[in-house]
Design a protein around this motif. Structure first.
Motif, PDB file in Angstrom:
ATOM      1  N   GLN A 121      34.871  46.833  23.228  1.00 50.70           N
ATOM      2  CA  GLN A 121      35.755  46.081  24.112  1.00 50.70           C
ATOM      3  C   GLN A 121      35.758  44.616  23.712  1.00 50.70           C
ATOM      4  O   GLN A 121      34.756  44.097  23.221  1.00 50.70           O
ATOM      5  CB  GLN A 121      35.335  46.226  25.577  1.00 50.70           C
ATOM      6  CG  GLN A 121      35.565  47.614  26.151  1.00 50.70           C
ATOM      7  CD  GLN A 121      35.341  47.661  27.652  1.00 50.70           C
ATOM      8  OE1 GLN A 121      34.778  46.738  28.255  1.00 50.70           O
ATOM      9  NE2 GLN A 121      35.795  48.735  28.279  1.00 50.70           N
ATOM     10  N   LYS A 122      36.886  43.954  23.919  1.00 48.77           N
ATOM     11  CA  LYS A 122      37.029  42.548  23.549  1.00 48.77           C
ATOM     12  C   LYS A 122      37.709  41.776  24.677  1.00 48.77           C
ATOM     13  O   LYS A 122      38.807  42.124  25.106  1.00 48.77           O
ATOM     14  CB  LYS A 122      37.871  42.443  22.274  1.00 48.77           C
ATOM     15  CG  LYS A 122      38.367  41.047  21.932  1.00 48.77           C
ATOM     16  CD  LYS A 122      37.223  40.113  21.562  1.00 48.77           C
ATOM     17  CE  LYS A 122      37.768  38.722  21.215  1.00 48.77           C
ATOM     18  NZ  LYS A 122      36.676  37.774  20.886  1.00 48.77           N
ATOM     19  N   MET A 123      37.032  40.718  25.171  1.00 50.40           N
ATOM     20  CA  MET A 123      37.654  39.837  26.157  1.00 50.40           C
ATOM     21  C   MET A 123      38.447  38.759  25.424  1.00 50.40           C
ATOM     22  O   MET A 123      37.960  38.153  24.469  1.00 50.40           O
ATOM     23  CB  MET A 123      36.618  39.184  27.079  1.00 50.40           C
ATOM     24  CG  MET A 123      37.226  38.173  28.046  1.00 50.40           C
ATOM     25  SD  MET A 123      36.050  37.462  29.227  1.00 50.40           S
ATOM     26  CE  MET A 123      35.874  38.845  30.372  1.00 50.40           C
ATOM     27  N   GLY A 172      41.382  36.037  29.417  1.00 51.01           N
ATOM     28  CA  GLY A 172      40.570  36.576  30.500  1.00 51.01           C
ATOM     29  C   GLY A 172      40.678  38.080  30.641  1.00 51.01           C
ATOM     30  O   GLY A 172      39.827  38.705  31.289  1.00 51.01           O
ATOM     31  N   GLU A 173      41.722  38.668  30.043  1.00 49.39           N
ATOM     32  CA  GLU A 173      41.866  40.112  30.111  1.00 49.39           C
ATOM     33  C   GLU A 173      41.041  40.778  29.006  1.00 49.39           C
ATOM     34  O   GLU A 173      40.677  40.144  28.020  1.00 49.39           O
ATOM     35  CB  GLU A 173      43.346  40.506  30.005  1.00 49.39           C
ATOM     36  CG  GLU A 173      44.159  40.006  31.201  1.00 49.39           C
ATOM     37  CD  GLU A 173      45.612  40.406  31.139  1.00 49.39           C
ATOM     38  OE1 GLU A 173      46.236  40.502  32.215  1.00 49.39           O
ATOM     39  OE2 GLU A 173      46.147  40.599  30.022  1.00 49.39           O
ATOM     40  N   VAL A 174      40.755  42.056  29.183  1.00 49.15           N
ATOM     41  CA  VAL A 174      39.881  42.777  28.265  1.00 49.15           C
ATOM     42  C   VAL A 174      40.646  43.916  27.600  1.00 49.15           C
ATOM     43  O   VAL A 174      41.360  44.671  28.272  1.00 49.15           O
ATOM     44  CB  VAL A 174      38.647  43.348  29.002  1.00 49.15           C
ATOM     45  CG1 VAL A 174      37.791  44.196  28.059  1.00 49.15           C
ATOM     46  CG2 VAL A 174      37.810  42.203  29.582  1.00 49.15           C
ATOM     47  N   GLU A 176      40.231  47.387  25.383  1.00 44.57           N
ATOM     48  CA  GLU A 176      39.343  48.434  24.904  1.00 44.57           C
ATOM     49  C   GLU A 176      39.953  49.031  23.638  1.00 44.57           C
ATOM     50  O   GLU A 176      41.078  49.539  23.665  1.00 44.57           O
ATOM     51  CB  GLU A 176      39.155  49.520  25.958  1.00 44.57           C
ATOM     52  CG  GLU A 176      38.166  50.598  25.526  1.00 44.57           C
ATOM     53  CD  GLU A 176      37.857  51.595  26.630  1.00 44.57           C
ATOM     54  OE1 GLU A 176      36.963  52.432  26.431  1.00 44.57           O
ATOM     55  OE2 GLU A 176      38.505  51.524  27.696  1.00 44.57           O
ATOM     56  N   ASN A 195      44.650  47.613  27.659  1.00 48.63           N
ATOM     57  CA  ASN A 195      44.288  46.522  28.569  1.00 48.63           C
ATOM     58  C   ASN A 195      43.567  47.123  29.764  1.00 48.63           C
ATOM     59  O   ASN A 195      44.167  47.863  30.547  1.00 48.63           O
ATOM     60  CB  ASN A 195      45.558  45.785  29.011  1.00 48.63           C
ATOM     61  CG  ASN A 195      45.262  44.528  29.815  1.00 48.63           C
ATOM     62  OD1 ASN A 195      44.279  44.465  30.551  1.00 48.63           O
ATOM     63  ND2 ASN A 195      46.131  43.531  29.695  1.00 48.63           N
ATOM     64  N   ASN A 197      42.559  45.720  32.368  1.00 49.07           N
ATOM     65  CA  ASN A 197      43.002  45.146  33.625  1.00 49.07           C
ATOM     66  C   ASN A 197      44.228  45.867  34.176  1.00 49.07           C
ATOM     67  O   ASN A 197      44.386  46.023  35.388  1.00 49.07           O
ATOM     68  CB  ASN A 197      43.327  43.657  33.461  1.00 49.07           C
ATOM     69  CG  ASN A 197      42.127  42.844  33.034  1.00 49.07           C
ATOM     70  OD1 ASN A 197      41.699  42.919  31.892  1.00 49.07           O
ATOM     71  ND2 ASN A 197      41.562  42.068  33.957  1.00 49.07           N
TER      72      ASN A 197
END
Length: 212
Positions: A121-123, A172-174, A176, A195, A197
Motif C-alpha cells: 500500500q502507498k499513501m 492523503g489517500e491510499v 493498494e 483507492n 478511501n
C-alpha cells in the motif's frame, strides 16, 4: 513541449480553465538509453476524436536507431468542474496531422488473467502530486516497479508497459497495489491500483517482461 509549439501548452490551456490529462499510454522499449547518451525524441499529434487526443513518440539514438516507441491518449479536463470536455468545445485545432503510428496497436481494455494478490500500500504525499493537485502520472510507473523485489528486477527487464488511468487520487489517500503474475510464463504481468478511501480502481497496467 511539442504542445506549446502548437499553441496548446499547459499555460495556454490554463488561461481557458482547462488542462491536458493523460488517460492511456503504451511504451515499447527496444533498448534503454545509457547515462550520457544523446537521444532524439520525435512526437506528433493524431487526428482528435470526440473526446480523446492521440499523441505518438519515437526515441532514437545518435545512429538514428529506434530505442523506444510510444502511443498515448489524452483528454481535456475543465479544472473548475473537474469534468472532461469534448474536443468540439475546446479551442484546440491542429493545422496538420501526421497519420503515422509509432506502434500499430489500439489502447484497448486491460484486465487480469488470474487472481490478484496485494503487493503493498502507498499513501499519496505532497511529492507525489502535480500542478493539478492530484497524483502525477509519472509516479504510477514508480509504484508499478516497486511491486517487484530487487532480485526480480535483476533477473528480468521490461520490454513493454501499458498504463490506463481511470480515477484521480488526491494527497492523503491510499492506493493498494495488486498484481497478477499468472501469465508470467508467457512474459505478461498485470498490475492495478485501488483507492482504499473510495474502493475505486485508479489505474490498470500490463507489462511484458524478458529474462536478462
Amino acid at each position: 513541449m511539442a504542445s506549446e509549439k502548437l499553441g496548446f501548452g499547459i499555460e495556454q490551456l490554463g488561461e481557458n480553465g482547462i488542462a491536458w490529462i493523460l488517460m492511456k499510454i503504451r511504451v515499447d522499449i527496444q533498448r534503454n538509453p545509457k547515462v550520457g547518451e544523446t537521444i532524439t525524441i520525435e512526437t506528433w499529434p493524431q487526428e482528435p476524436g470526440r473526446i480523446e487526443y492521440g499523441r505518438d513518440f519515437i526515441v532514437r539514438d545518435e545512429q538514428n536507431h529506434i530505442l523506444i516507441k510510444a502511443i498515448s491518449s489524452w483528454v481535456v479536463m475543465d479544472l473548475r468542474q473537474r469534468k472532461i470536455r469534448r474536443s468540439s468545445s475546446v479551442p484546440i485545432h491542429f493545422s496538420a496531422v501526421d497519420n503515422r503510428r509509432a506502434i500499430e496497436a489500439k489502447l484497448g481494455k486491460l484486465k487480469a488473467a488470474g487472481t490478484l494478490e496485494t503487493a503493498y500500500q502507498k499513501m499519496i504525499g505532497y511529492s507525489d502530486i502535480d500542478f493539478n493537485g492530484h497524483l502525477n502520472n509519472s509516479r504510477y510507473v514508480d509504484y508499478v516497479m516497486d511491486c517487484f523485489a530487487l532480485q526480480e528486477h535483476q533477473k528480468y527487464h521490461i520490454t513493454s508497459i501499458e498504463v490506463h488511468f481511470t480515477n484521480e487520487v488526491l494527497p492523503g489517500e491510499v492506493i493498494e497495489l495488486k498484481k497478477d503474475t499468472s501469465a508470467a510464463q508467457e512474459n505478461g504481468v498485470y498490475i492495478e491500483g485501488i483507492n482504499t478511501n473510495t474502493n475505486k480502481v485508479v489505474f490498470k497496467s500490463r507489462l511484458r517482461i524478458e529474462a536478462e
